[in-house]
Design a protein around this motif. Structure first.
Motif, mmCIF file in Angstrom:
data_model
loop_
_atom_site.group_PDB
_atom_site.id
_atom_site.type_symbol
_atom_site.label_atom_id
_atom_site.label_comp_id
_atom_site.label_asym_id
_atom_site.label_seq_id
_atom_site.Cartn_x
_atom_site.Cartn_y
_atom_site.Cartn_z
ATOM 1 N N PHE A 106 0.827 -1.223 0.000
ATOM 2 C CA PHE A 106 0.000 0.000 0.000
ATOM 3 C C PHE A 106 0.847 1.254 0.000
ATOM 4 C CE2 PHE A 106 0.543 2.084 4.051
ATOM 5 C CZ PHE A 106 1.044 1.100 4.887
ATOM 6 N N LYS A 107 2.149 1.130 0.284
ATOM 7 C CA LYS A 107 2.985 2.324 0.345
ATOM 8 C C LYS A 107 2.932 3.121 -0.967
ATOM 9 C CE LYS A 107 4.832 1.654 4.516
ATOM 10 N NZ LYS A 107 4.462 0.300 4.956
ATOM 11 N N ASN A 133 9.276 -1.744 2.762
ATOM 12 C CA ASN A 133 8.320 -1.428 1.697
ATOM 13 C C ASN A 133 8.314 0.048 1.308
ATOM 14 O OD1 ASN A 133 7.328 -3.945 1.059
ATOM 15 N ND2 ASN A 133 5.829 -3.915 2.729
ATOM 16 N N GLY A 234 1.955 -0.352 12.388
ATOM 17 C CA GLY A 234 3.391 -0.273 12.663
ATOM 18 C C GLY A 234 3.710 1.153 13.076
ATOM 19 N N ASN A 235 4.054 1.984 12.091
ATOM 20 C CA ASN A 235 4.234 3.406 12.352
ATOM 21 C C ASN A 235 2.910 4.135 12.450
ATOM 22 O OD1 ASN A 235 6.584 4.881 12.874
ATOM 23 N ND2 ASN A 235 7.450 4.160 10.955
ATOM 24 N N ALA A 236 1.836 3.435 12.108
ATOM 25 C CA ALA A 236 0.465 3.914 12.287
ATOM 26 C C ALA A 236 0.062 5.012 11.299
ATOM 27 C CB ALA A 236 0.229 4.374 13.722
ATOM 28 N N GLY A 237 0.791 5.116 10.203
ATOM 29 C CA GLY A 237 0.410 6.068 9.169
ATOM 30 C C GLY A 237 -0.864 5.637 8.457
ATOM 31 N N ASN A 238 -0.990 4.342 8.242
ATOM 32 C CA ASN A 238 -2.118 3.867 7.451
ATOM 33 C C ASN A 238 -3.440 4.033 8.194
ATOM 34 O OD1 ASN A 238 -2.678 2.973 4.870
ATOM 35 N ND2 ASN A 238 -2.722 0.809 5.450
ATOM 36 N N ALA A 295 7.447 -5.541 8.718
ATOM 37 C CA ALA A 295 6.864 -4.246 8.337
ATOM 38 C C ALA A 295 6.216 -3.538 9.522
ATOM 39 C CB ALA A 295 5.841 -4.432 7.213
ATOM 40 N N GLU A 342 2.193 -10.828 2.969
ATOM 41 C CA GLU A 342 3.356 -10.901 3.852
ATOM 42 C C GLU A 342 2.890 -10.936 5.305
ATOM 43 O OE1 GLU A 342 5.097 -6.646 2.889
ATOM 44 O OE2 GLU A 342 5.745 -7.273 4.884
ATOM 45 N N THR A 372 -1.971 -5.465 3.564
ATOM 46 C CA THR A 372 -1.151 -4.346 3.120
ATOM 47 C C THR A 372 -0.041 -4.681 2.130
ATOM 48 O OG1 THR A 372 -0.038 -4.790 5.204
ATOM 49 C CG2 THR A 372 -1.543 -2.915 5.155
ATOM 50 N N GLY A 373 0.447 -5.928 2.143
ATOM 51 C CA GLY A 373 1.610 -6.226 1.312
ATOM 52 C C GLY A 373 1.607 -7.645 0.752
HETATM 53 C C1 LIG Z 1 4.293 -0.188 6.230
HETATM 54 C C2 LIG Z 1 3.542 -1.429 6.356
HETATM 55 C C3 LIG Z 1 2.677 -1.682 7.428
HETATM 56 C C4 LIG Z 1 2.511 -0.727 8.565
HETATM 57 O O1 LIG Z 1 1.873 0.438 8.185
HETATM 58 P P1 LIG Z 1 1.918 1.724 9.109
HETATM 59 O O2 LIG Z 1 1.344 2.807 8.300
HETATM 60 O O3 LIG Z 1 3.381 1.932 9.412
HETATM 61 O O4 LIG Z 1 1.165 1.400 10.342
HETATM 62 C C5 LIG Z 1 1.947 -2.844 7.426
HETATM 63 N N1 LIG Z 1 2.079 -3.752 6.437
HETATM 64 C C6 LIG Z 1 2.912 -3.558 5.397
HETATM 65 C C7 LIG Z 1 3.003 -4.604 4.346
HETATM 66 C C8 LIG Z 1 3.659 -2.394 5.316
HETATM 67 O O5 LIG Z 1 4.481 -2.218 4.285
#
Ligand SMILES: *Cc1c(COP(=O)(O)O)cnc(C)c1O
Length: 405
Positions: A106-107, A133, A234-238, A295, A342, A372-373
């Motif tokens: 999703f990045k 990612n 993770g970083n909680a941006g999503n 991730a 993933e 997400t990946g």
């Molecule tokens: C970056 C990432 C996350 C975490 O997303 P955040 O926005 O950092 O919470 C989760 N899954 C995948 C595959 C990612 O690349």
């Protein structure tokens, strides 16, 4: 494009300098405030002439599409995951498979907007720190935009596919002697010296592109808002971006119900989940995060406070899942739906399972899991947790013996 301002998420101050990433007044994180007045006169169908994807939602984006740097990101499938739903015991489960983006995560949704913004600013060099990612995605978009790219990776902690991508697209790949949080510190210092335009999670433009995953889900469900959306944190941006998208759709009057946003963390990297369990608005960083889900192996999430706000404000939830639960969920997705994600992405499904068993999620809910990946990012995680290939002779008899055993 709508007009917009960049403001401090904490004190509301306007921030004009595009190379400043924290509020000069209070040190808070920055956020884009969109002026959506003109969208209020529109309906979802007015956007339908553009193909499903990030730029369909240009009226919600803070960058003029004439600067667009695109590799046709977004437009990923939303599967009606009936076998998965039956297996975990929920009435309706959908899987939004964002692993089918151009670089496999999703990045790309955030990066198309972030790099378009870099182009709009005339930046020549872009950079980020990454668990993998983000760097894979930035490297691709920098190549497409003909910009120099530096990525800061924690040494030895990046999945093979992601590292291969950053190298492949021609980025300067810097292997930092430290974990992700330390790699980010270094990238930030370079940005403060104005040596590069920083495209990490603290960049306020990336989440704007990431809002599109929520817009697409609504389009794909015909604006029949689901009860709950579950995603890894993770970083909680999503989760922050998804929350912002929900609020903007409510503001323009396109939805009248708010989905419960539910974040899932790995048990070895749980700062946000811990804070949620304690009912706190802020979290305590985790010194040495560890999980197979690289991730989301993040101890000091940049957007942790915003994630907590997203979950509290929508009546959502948050929990952790173990590596074993993650691997089980990853396999289950493959076996029931033919979807290979993933480990971090499987956390959303593992979380669905766990919260159902705890009774936090009701069996009657309509749920969307964001995956997400792509599983191919991290083949080692799959190979290490699968039975090995079966040695076979070279005759039909050998094969028959094996298949009938
Ligand atoms: C970056 C990432 C996350 C975490 O997303 P955040 O926005 O950092 O919470 C989760 N899954 C995948 C595959 C990612 O690349």
């Amino acid at each position: 494009m709508a007009s917009h301002r960049v403001v401090c998420w904490d004190c509301g101050a306007d921030v004009g300098d595009p190379y400043v990433y924290l509020c000069p007044r209070c040190g808070g994180l920055l956020s884009v405030k969109m002026d959506l007045e003109h969208v209020k006169e529109m309906e979802p169908k007015d956007l339908m002439k553009e193909p499903l994807g990030v730029w369909r939602y240009a009226p919600f984006m803070p960058v003029d599409p004439s600067h667009r740097v695109s590799i046709q990101e977004g437009g990923t499938p939303l599967y009606d995951a009936r076998r998965l739903a039956a297996d975990v015991g929920v009435s309706e489960a959908h899987v939004k498979f964002d692993g089918l983006n151009p670089t496999g995560s999703f990045k790309d949704r955030g990066m198309t907007v972030g790099v378009s913004r870099a182009r709009e600013l005339g930046a020549k060099v872009v950079g980020c720190a990454s668990t993998g990612n983000t760097s894979a995605s930035l490297a691709a978009y920098a190549a497409k935009a003909d910009m120099k790219c530096a990525v800061f990776l924690p040494s030895g902690k990046v999945a093979a596919g992601k590292l291969a991508q950053a190298l492949f697209y021609g980025a300067k790949v810097l292997s930092v002697d430290g974990n992700f949080d330390e790699a980010l510190g270094l990238a930030r210092e370079m940005a403060e010296k104005r040596r590069l335009y920083l495209l990490n999670s603290i960049n306020p433009y990336r989440p704007e592109g990431q809002k599109s995953v929520l817009f697409e889900i609504m389009d794909q469900l015909g604006y029949d808002v689901p009860d709950r959306i579950i995603l890894p944190v993770g970083n909680a941006g999503n989760i922050t971006a998804v929350h912002k998208a929900v609020m903007e759709l409510e503001e323009v009057g396109w939805i009248d119900k708010i989905p419960m946003l539910t974040g899932i963390q790995a048990a070895g990297a749980p700062p946000v989940a811990r804070a949620f369990a304690a009912g706190k608005d802020d979290f305590v960083p985790e010194e040495s995060p560890e999980t197979i889900a690289t991730a989301i192996r993040i101890g000091n999430p940049v957007n942790g406070r915003r994630a907590l706000r997203a979950m509290y404000d929508t009546g959502g939830s948050c929990t952790t899942v173990t590596d074993e639960e993650i691997i089980d969920a990853q396999r289950l997705l493959g076996k029931t739906e033919g979807v290979c994600v993933e480990p971090a992405s499987a956390a959303s499904v593992a979380g669905l399972r766990k919260l159902l068993s705890m009774g936090v999620i009701d069996k009657g809910e309509r749920v969307v899991c964001i995956c997400t990946g792509n599983g191919l990012k991290d083949p080692d995680a799959i190979i290490q947790n699968s039975p090995p290939p079966i040695p076979c002779g070279n005759s039909v008899e050998d094969v028959e013996r094996i298949l009938s055993s």
